[in-house]
Design a protein around this motif. Structure first.
Motif, mmCIF file in Angstrom:
data_model
loop_
_atom_site.group_PDB
_atom_site.id
_atom_site.type_symbol
_atom_site.label_atom_id
_atom_site.label_comp_id
_atom_site.label_asym_id
_atom_site.label_seq_id
_atom_site.Cartn_x
_atom_site.Cartn_y
_atom_site.Cartn_z
ATOM 1 N N HIS A 109 -9.640 -4.379 4.558
ATOM 2 C CA HIS A 109 -8.608 -4.486 3.518
ATOM 3 C C HIS A 109 -7.610 -3.339 3.565
ATOM 4 O O HIS A 109 -6.387 -3.549 3.605
ATOM 5 C CB HIS A 109 -9.267 -4.541 2.142
ATOM 6 C CG HIS A 109 -8.279 -4.640 1.011
ATOM 7 N ND1 HIS A 109 -7.782 -3.528 0.351
ATOM 8 C CD2 HIS A 109 -7.671 -5.714 0.449
ATOM 9 C CE1 HIS A 109 -6.926 -3.906 -0.564
ATOM 10 N NE2 HIS A 109 -6.834 -5.218 -0.543
ATOM 11 N N ASP A 110 -8.118 -2.092 3.570
ATOM 12 C CA ASP A 110 -7.250 -0.927 3.420
ATOM 13 C C ASP A 110 -6.550 -0.521 4.707
ATOM 14 O O ASP A 110 -5.484 0.106 4.656
ATOM 15 C CB ASP A 110 -8.055 0.267 2.894
ATOM 16 C CG ASP A 110 -8.439 0.107 1.439
ATOM 17 O OD1 ASP A 110 -8.306 -1.012 0.902
ATOM 18 O OD2 ASP A 110 -8.863 1.096 0.810
ATOM 19 N N TYR A 111 -7.148 -0.837 5.846
ATOM 20 C CA TYR A 111 -6.572 -0.431 7.128
ATOM 21 C C TYR A 111 -5.898 -1.589 7.848
ATOM 22 O O TYR A 111 -4.708 -1.552 8.132
ATOM 23 C CB TYR A 111 -7.661 0.162 8.030
ATOM 24 C CG TYR A 111 -8.015 1.605 7.765
ATOM 25 C CD1 TYR A 111 -7.736 2.220 6.550
ATOM 26 C CD2 TYR A 111 -8.646 2.369 8.734
ATOM 27 C CE1 TYR A 111 -8.063 3.540 6.309
ATOM 28 C CE2 TYR A 111 -8.976 3.697 8.506
ATOM 29 C CZ TYR A 111 -8.683 4.279 7.290
ATOM 30 O OH TYR A 111 -9.007 5.586 7.068
ATOM 31 N N PHE A 112 -6.664 -2.632 8.135
ATOM 32 C CA PHE A 112 -6.147 -3.653 9.057
ATOM 33 C C PHE A 112 -5.262 -4.693 8.381
ATOM 34 O O PHE A 112 -4.254 -5.105 8.961
ATOM 35 C CB PHE A 112 -7.316 -4.293 9.810
ATOM 36 C CG PHE A 112 -8.017 -3.298 10.700
ATOM 37 C CD1 PHE A 112 -7.410 -2.833 11.859
ATOM 38 C CD2 PHE A 112 -9.254 -2.784 10.352
ATOM 39 C CE1 PHE A 112 -8.031 -1.889 12.671
ATOM 40 C CE2 PHE A 112 -9.888 -1.838 11.156
ATOM 41 C CZ PHE A 112 -9.266 -1.393 12.314
ATOM 42 N N GLU A 113 -5.592 -5.096 7.159
ATOM 43 C CA GLU A 113 -4.671 -5.986 6.443
ATOM 44 C C GLU A 113 -3.372 -5.260 6.118
ATOM 45 O O GLU A 113 -2.302 -5.872 6.083
ATOM 46 C CB GLU A 113 -5.326 -6.499 5.161
ATOM 47 C CG GLU A 113 -6.410 -7.530 5.385
ATOM 48 C CD GLU A 113 -6.970 -8.057 4.072
ATOM 49 O OE1 GLU A 113 -6.309 -7.876 3.019
ATOM 50 O OE2 GLU A 113 -8.070 -8.641 4.099
ATOM 51 N N ALA A 114 -3.467 -3.954 5.896
ATOM 52 C CA ALA A 114 -2.283 -3.150 5.566
ATOM 53 C C ALA A 114 -1.522 -2.701 6.800
ATOM 54 O O ALA A 114 -0.494 -2.025 6.680
ATOM 55 C CB ALA A 114 -2.701 -1.933 4.748
ATOM 56 N N ARG A 115 -2.029 -3.061 7.994
ATOM 57 C CA ARG A 115 -1.390 -2.653 9.263
ATOM 58 C C ARG A 115 -1.126 -1.147 9.278
ATOM 59 O O ARG A 115 -0.032 -0.670 9.596
ATOM 60 C CB ARG A 115 -0.080 -3.408 9.494
ATOM 61 C CG ARG A 115 -0.217 -4.908 9.606
ATOM 62 C CD ARG A 115 -1.048 -5.323 10.809
ATOM 63 N NE ARG A 115 -0.447 -4.888 12.046
ATOM 64 C CZ ARG A 115 0.514 -5.573 12.700
ATOM 65 N NH1 ARG A 115 0.956 -6.719 12.201
ATOM 66 N NH2 ARG A 115 0.994 -5.131 13.831
ATOM 67 N N LEU A 116 -2.162 -0.386 8.926
ATOM 68 C CA LEU A 116 -2.046 1.068 8.866
ATOM 69 C C LEU A 116 -1.735 1.637 10.239
ATOM 70 O O LEU A 116 -2.299 1.219 11.250
ATOM 71 C CB LEU A 116 -3.349 1.676 8.338
ATOM 72 C CG LEU A 116 -3.353 3.191 8.124
ATOM 73 C CD1 LEU A 116 -2.435 3.568 6.969
ATOM 74 C CD2 LEU A 116 -4.784 3.674 7.840
ATOM 75 N N ARG A 117 -0.829 2.616 10.265
ATOM 76 C CA ARG A 117 -0.516 3.335 11.495
ATOM 77 C C ARG A 117 -0.616 4.829 11.205
ATOM 78 O O ARG A 117 -0.135 5.302 10.166
ATOM 79 C CB ARG A 117 0.895 2.992 12.003
ATOM 80 C CG ARG A 117 1.029 1.544 12.492
ATOM 81 C CD ARG A 117 0.159 1.288 13.709
ATOM 82 N NE ARG A 117 0.292 -0.054 14.229
ATOM 83 C CZ ARG A 117 -0.516 -1.079 13.929
ATOM 84 N NH1 ARG A 117 -1.503 -0.883 13.059
ATOM 85 N NH2 ARG A 117 -0.334 -2.267 14.457
ATOM 86 N N LEU A 118 -1.253 5.558 12.114
ATOM 87 C CA LEU A 118 -1.507 6.972 11.926
ATOM 88 C C LEU A 118 -1.009 7.765 13.122
ATOM 89 O O LEU A 118 -1.375 7.471 14.262
ATOM 90 C CB LEU A 118 -3.008 7.220 11.738
ATOM 91 C CG LEU A 118 -3.643 6.555 10.509
ATOM 92 C CD1 LEU A 118 -5.159 6.664 10.570
ATOM 93 C CD2 LEU A 118 -3.108 7.170 9.220
ATOM 94 N N TYR B 68 0.778 -0.845 2.768
ATOM 95 C CA TYR B 68 -0.036 -0.582 1.590
ATOM 96 C C TYR B 68 0.861 -0.239 0.398
ATOM 97 O O TYR B 68 2.065 0.031 0.550
ATOM 98 C CB TYR B 68 -1.012 0.571 1.856
ATOM 99 C CG TYR B 68 -0.355 1.818 2.393
ATOM 100 C CD1 TYR B 68 0.221 2.756 1.537
ATOM 101 C CD2 TYR B 68 -0.291 2.070 3.769
ATOM 102 C CE1 TYR B 68 0.838 3.891 2.017
ATOM 103 C CE2 TYR B 68 0.324 3.209 4.266
ATOM 104 C CZ TYR B 68 0.881 4.109 3.390
ATOM 105 O OH TYR B 68 1.507 5.236 3.875
ATOM 106 N N ASP B 69 0.265 -0.240 -0.807
ATOM 107 C CA ASP B 69 1.010 0.100 -2.024
ATOM 108 C C ASP B 69 1.341 1.592 -2.006
ATOM 109 O O ASP B 69 0.450 2.432 -2.059
ATOM 110 C CB ASP B 69 0.172 -0.249 -3.250
ATOM 111 C CG ASP B 69 0.918 -0.003 -4.556
ATOM 112 O OD1 ASP B 69 2.103 0.386 -4.509
ATOM 113 O OD2 ASP B 69 0.299 -0.195 -5.633
ATOM 114 N N ALA C 162 -8.187 2.555 17.646
ATOM 115 C CA ALA C 162 -8.503 1.233 17.119
ATOM 116 C C ALA C 162 -7.623 0.878 15.926
ATOM 117 O O ALA C 162 -7.183 -0.276 15.778
ATOM 118 C CB ALA C 162 -9.979 1.181 16.722
ATOM 119 N N ILE C 163 -7.357 1.861 15.069
ATOM 120 C CA ILE C 163 -6.481 1.610 13.925
ATOM 121 C C ILE C 163 -5.079 1.237 14.398
ATOM 122 O O ILE C 163 -4.484 0.255 13.938
ATOM 123 C CB ILE C 163 -6.410 2.849 13.017
ATOM 124 C CG1 ILE C 163 -7.769 3.110 12.358
ATOM 125 C CG2 ILE C 163 -5.329 2.688 11.945
ATOM 126 C CD1 ILE C 163 -7.868 4.459 11.677
#
Length: 232
Positions: free
Chosen positions: A56-65, A87-88, A18-19
């Motif tokens: 905020h921390d995952y989806f706005e930052a377009r996090l990829r793992l 993310y920052d 999902a992320i």
């Protein structure tokens, strides 16, 4: 074989998928209603708080793992993954590796704890050795003891310690007293042993100190561990 393959529980597999596919609804569905998340020194209780955090921390930052290692024990499953996104990144390691500690009940995640990984170079490790370092990082005495065979022996700076409980107590006390941090840099097979090289830093003379951890494995447990200065 350096690293065994562990099948991820369904909610954990869905969590990462999902992320990586920008699917916040499916992500939230993997958590129990009263789940708790620990991340960056903050706690998020319940799905409403988890949604605000992840939006905020995952989806706005377009996090990829990208998963690099998995450790499982009776309490939890720990997934190491390389993180990237918008993310920052100030003050963070590059590349950034995180350990995701999941507690799962049935088809739901009840607890998630995210921490920086000591295996920041994604060095492949055999399961009992990976568990050893995870347990040391989180000061879990029972989990650390479970890595060792009943007749295990630890040799550290010429001193011998016998048995899982004795070894676990000694290692964690030493780590706490010196506020040790571990950075794993290499793992290789040598003379029927797995030798892990790691840099140890903390409140002790000579820090940072490169050490070689000579592990002897038997039936999925650590039979012997000899800790020496790197290269000796």
């Amino acid at each position: 074989m350096i690293n065994n393959i562990i099948q991820l529980p369904q909610p954990v597999e869905k969590h990462f998928h999902a992320i990586n596919t920008d699917d916040p609804a499916t992500f939230l569905s993997t958590f129990a209603e009263d789940a708790v998340v620990f991340d960056a020194g903050k706690e998020y209780h319940g799905k409403t708080a988890i949604k605000e955090w992840s939006d905020h921390d995952y989806f706005e930052a377009r996090l990829r793992l990208k998963i690099t290692n998995v450790v499982q024990n009776a309490k939890e499953i720990v997934v190491t993954a390389k993180a990237d996104g918008n993310y920052d990144k100030t003050g963070l390691p590059d590349p950034l590796y995180l350990d995701f500690h999941f507690t799962v009940d049935g088809d739901k995640i009840t607890c998630l704890r995210n921490v920086l990984s000591s295996n920041s170079r994604a060095v492949p490790l055999p399961q009992p050795i990976a568990t050893y370092y995870h347990a040391s990082d989180i000061f879990d005495e029972d989990l650390l003891a479970s890595c060792f065979a009943e007749d295990a022996i630890l040799v550290d700076v010429g001193k011998e310690f016998l048995g899982p409980e004795v070894i676990s107590k000694f290692i964690l006390k030493a780590n706490r007293d010196a506020a040790c941090k571990t950075e794993i840099t290499n793992c290789m097979e040598e003379n029927d042993q797995m030798v892990v090289t790691a840099t140890i830093s903390g409140n002790f003379n000579g820090s940072p100190l490169p050490l070689d951890f000579h592990f002897t494995l038997n039936n999925g447990k650590i039979k012997a561990l000899n800790i020496v200065l790197a290269g000796q």
